[in-house]
Design a protein around this motif. Structure first.
Motif, PDB file in Angstrom:
ATOM      1  N   MET A   1       0.812  -1.219   0.185  1.00  0.00           N
ATOM      2  CA  MET A   1      -0.072  -0.567   0.391  1.00  0.00           C
ATOM      3  C   MET A   1       1.042   1.227  -0.323  1.00  0.00           C
ATOM      4  SD  MET A   1      -2.517   1.232   3.106  1.00  0.00           S
ATOM      5  CE  MET A   1      -1.280   1.574   3.554  1.00  0.00           C
ATOM      6  N   SER A   6      -3.866   3.189   5.362  1.00  0.00           N
ATOM      7  CA  SER A   6      -4.693   2.015   5.702  1.00  0.00           C
ATOM      8  C   SER A   6      -3.676   1.133   4.361  1.00  0.00           C
ATOM      9  CB  SER A   6      -5.889   2.271   5.382  1.00  0.00           C
ATOM     10  OG  SER A   6      -6.425   0.954   5.189  1.00  0.00           O
ATOM     11  N   GLY A   7      -4.243   0.096   3.627  1.00  0.00           N
ATOM     12  CA  GLY A   7      -3.463  -1.028   2.848  1.00  0.00           C
ATOM     13  C   GLY A   7      -4.227  -0.373   1.388  1.00  0.00           C
ATOM     14  N   GLY A   8      -3.541  -1.405   0.560  1.00  0.00           N
ATOM     15  CA  GLY A   8      -4.525  -1.158  -1.151  1.00  0.00           C
ATOM     16  C   GLY A   8      -2.817  -1.459  -1.409  1.00  0.00           C
ATOM     17  N   ALA A  20      -7.379  -4.884  -3.932  1.00  0.00           N
ATOM     18  CA  ALA A  20      -7.361  -4.871  -2.022  1.00  0.00           C
ATOM     19  C   ALA A  20      -6.765  -3.283  -2.562  1.00  0.00           C
ATOM     20  CB  ALA A  20      -6.599  -4.729  -1.227  1.00  0.00           C
ATOM     21  N   SER A  71      -5.963  -0.536   7.992  1.00  0.00           N
ATOM     22  CA  SER A  71      -7.198  -1.691   7.458  1.00  0.00           C
ATOM     23  C   SER A  71      -7.223  -2.469   8.494  1.00  0.00           C
ATOM     24  CB  SER A  71      -7.081  -2.308   6.135  1.00  0.00           C
ATOM     25  OG  SER A  71      -7.011  -1.265   5.008  1.00  0.00           O
ATOM     26  N   SER A 109      -7.141   0.137  -1.118  1.00  0.00           N
ATOM     27  CA  SER A 109      -7.441  -0.893  -1.770  1.00  0.00           C
ATOM     28  C   SER A 109      -8.736  -1.375  -2.142  1.00  0.00           C
ATOM     29  CB  SER A 109      -6.622  -1.774  -0.279  1.00  0.00           C
ATOM     30  OG  SER A 109      -7.648  -2.022   0.816  1.00  0.00           O
ATOM     31  N   SER A 132      -9.761  -6.779   1.962  1.00  0.00           N
ATOM     32  CA  SER A 132      -9.794  -5.778   2.110  1.00  0.00           C
ATOM     33  C   SER A 132     -10.552  -4.698   1.239  1.00  0.00           C
ATOM     34  CB  SER A 132      -8.209  -5.063   2.332  1.00  0.00           C
ATOM     35  OG  SER A 132      -8.454  -4.112   3.293  1.00  0.00           O
ATOM     36  N   THR A 235      -6.396 -11.398   1.759  1.00  0.00           N
ATOM     37  CA  THR A 235      -5.510 -11.049   2.104  1.00  0.00           C
ATOM     38  C   THR A 235      -3.906 -12.188   3.489  1.00  0.00           C
ATOM     39  OG1 THR A 235      -5.714  -8.554   2.827  1.00  0.00           O
ATOM     40  CG2 THR A 235      -5.851  -8.969   1.141  1.00  0.00           C
ATOM     41  N   GLN A 311      -5.121  -8.751  -4.689  1.00  0.00           N
ATOM     42  CA  GLN A 311      -5.334  -7.249  -3.249  1.00  0.00           C
ATOM     43  C   GLN A 311      -4.139  -8.102  -2.554  1.00  0.00           C
ATOM     44  OE1 GLN A 311      -6.934  -3.906  -2.950  1.00  0.00           O
ATOM     45  NE2 GLN A 311      -5.952  -4.998  -5.101  1.00  0.00           N
ATOM     46  N   ASP A 313      -2.376  -6.942   1.436  1.00  0.00           N
ATOM     47  CA  ASP A 313      -2.464  -6.097   2.288  1.00  0.00           C
ATOM     48  C   ASP A 313      -1.797  -6.167   3.999  1.00  0.00           C
ATOM     49  OD1 ASP A 313      -3.233  -4.250   4.151  1.00  0.00           O
ATOM     50  OD2 ASP A 313      -5.417  -4.532   4.441  1.00  0.00           O
TER      51      ASP A 313
END
Length: 313
Positions: A1, A6-8, A20, A71, A109, A132, A235, A311, A313
């Motif tokens: 990410m 946050s995650g992506g 994601a 996330s 994500s 996610s 993920t 995705q 994450d």
């Protein structure tokens, strides 16, 4: 990410398309101290492991230090939905372009939800927790918040998340986001608080089923009236890598680092753990679980790879 909190990563696979602070020294709990020679050494900035049955601490490292949680925030979003009185998991929600624009703007994500498609609340839970999907989390917040505008409804939903945290005794937690993307950085928790949340959420059979799934295919009504099949991969690489793993949620962010809420069951005993800011989160989760189950860690955990295009994450 690549974005702030946050995650992506890349777009999730969809059939018909491609799609994601505050640092303290380590603290070992009294329960773990009794067998300190066997207590695992983990590189996490914060970590906590509890017996889900008794609620007793099994292992602890700076467990009450507030940290960004990325996330893993979505765990609370899903818990709020499932705790809603009379919730209809088969209710259909129409995907708004707003959700896709949000993902694109934040490099977030995604579950790659398509504008105009109709998905059930249950499907959105999978879209939130497996790839996610920030778009799926946005759809839940918009649906379960109250107010006359999308902004008002998402703000209302975040308030519900904070109210739930208070009711669960999560004294060192604050949410300013429904998915972990926090511009102000006021989205934080502690390993102990997140373990409390996970323990609570895992009592719900729907939550357990969702977070345990390594992957899922969900058929939704496309905008055209036809059927679109969404394929999502979890993920959480601990699933399928550690025997007995049952969930729960990943998170990765610039400030948060790699995070993981995890759970596993062996011989009728369930453990719930949390790792915040740890580049070795899966290996360390394995060490913590081995410690909790009374097993000596003798080999490196072989982490389950995710399919190309899934995705991360």
């Amino acid at each position: 990410m690549t974005f702030g909190i946050s995650g992506g990563r890349r777009a999730a696979a969809v059939l018909l398309t491609t799609g994601a602070v505050l640092v303290a020294g380590p603290l070992v709990s009294p329960a773990a101290a009794a067998s300190s020679a066997a207590a695992p050494k983990v590189s996490a900035k914060g970590a906590f492991l509890m017996d889900a049955g008794s609620g007793k601490t099994v292992f602890s490292k700076t467990a009450d230090t507030k940290r960004q949680m990325a996330s893993t925030t979505k765990t609370m979003a899903v818990a709020v939905v499932l705790d809603t009185k009379g919730v209809n998991l088969d209710k259909k929600v129409t995907v708004k372009q707003t959700y896709r624009d949000y993902v694109a703007k934040n490099g977030a994500s995604t579950a790659d939800l398509r504008t105009g498609d109709k998905l059930t609340v249950r499907q959105l839970l999978y879209g939130t927790m497996l790839p996610s999907g920030c778009d799926a989390a946005y759809a839940l917040a918009d649906t379960f918040g109250t107010g006359s505008t999308v902004s008002a409804r998402t703000k209302s939903f975040i308030s519900k998340m904070n109210a739930k945290a208070k009711s669960l005794g999560m004294k060192n937690t604050k949410f300013d986001s429904f998915d972990g993307i926090s511009k102000a950085g006021n989205n934080y928790s502690t390993p102990r608080d997140l373990a409390r949340l996970a323990r609570h959420a895992l009592k719900n059979s729907t939550f357990k089923a969702v977070v345990k799934a390594a992957s899922t295919k969900q058929k939704a009504t496309a905008k055209s009236g036809g059927t679109r099949t969404y394929t999502w991969y979890n993920t959480n690489k601990l699933l399928g890598s550690y025997k007995g793993a049952t969930g729960v949620k990943t998170g990765t962010g610039t400030a948060a680092g790699p995070c993981l809420i995890f759970s596993a069951t062996k011989n009728g005993k369930t453990l719930v753990g949390v790792i915040l800011n740890d580049n070795n989160r899966y290996a360390d989760a394995g060490k913590m679980l081995d410690h909790g189950f009374g097993k000596k860690t003798t080999s490196t955990l072989k982490v389950r790879p995710l399919p190309q295009g899934a995705q991360q994450d």
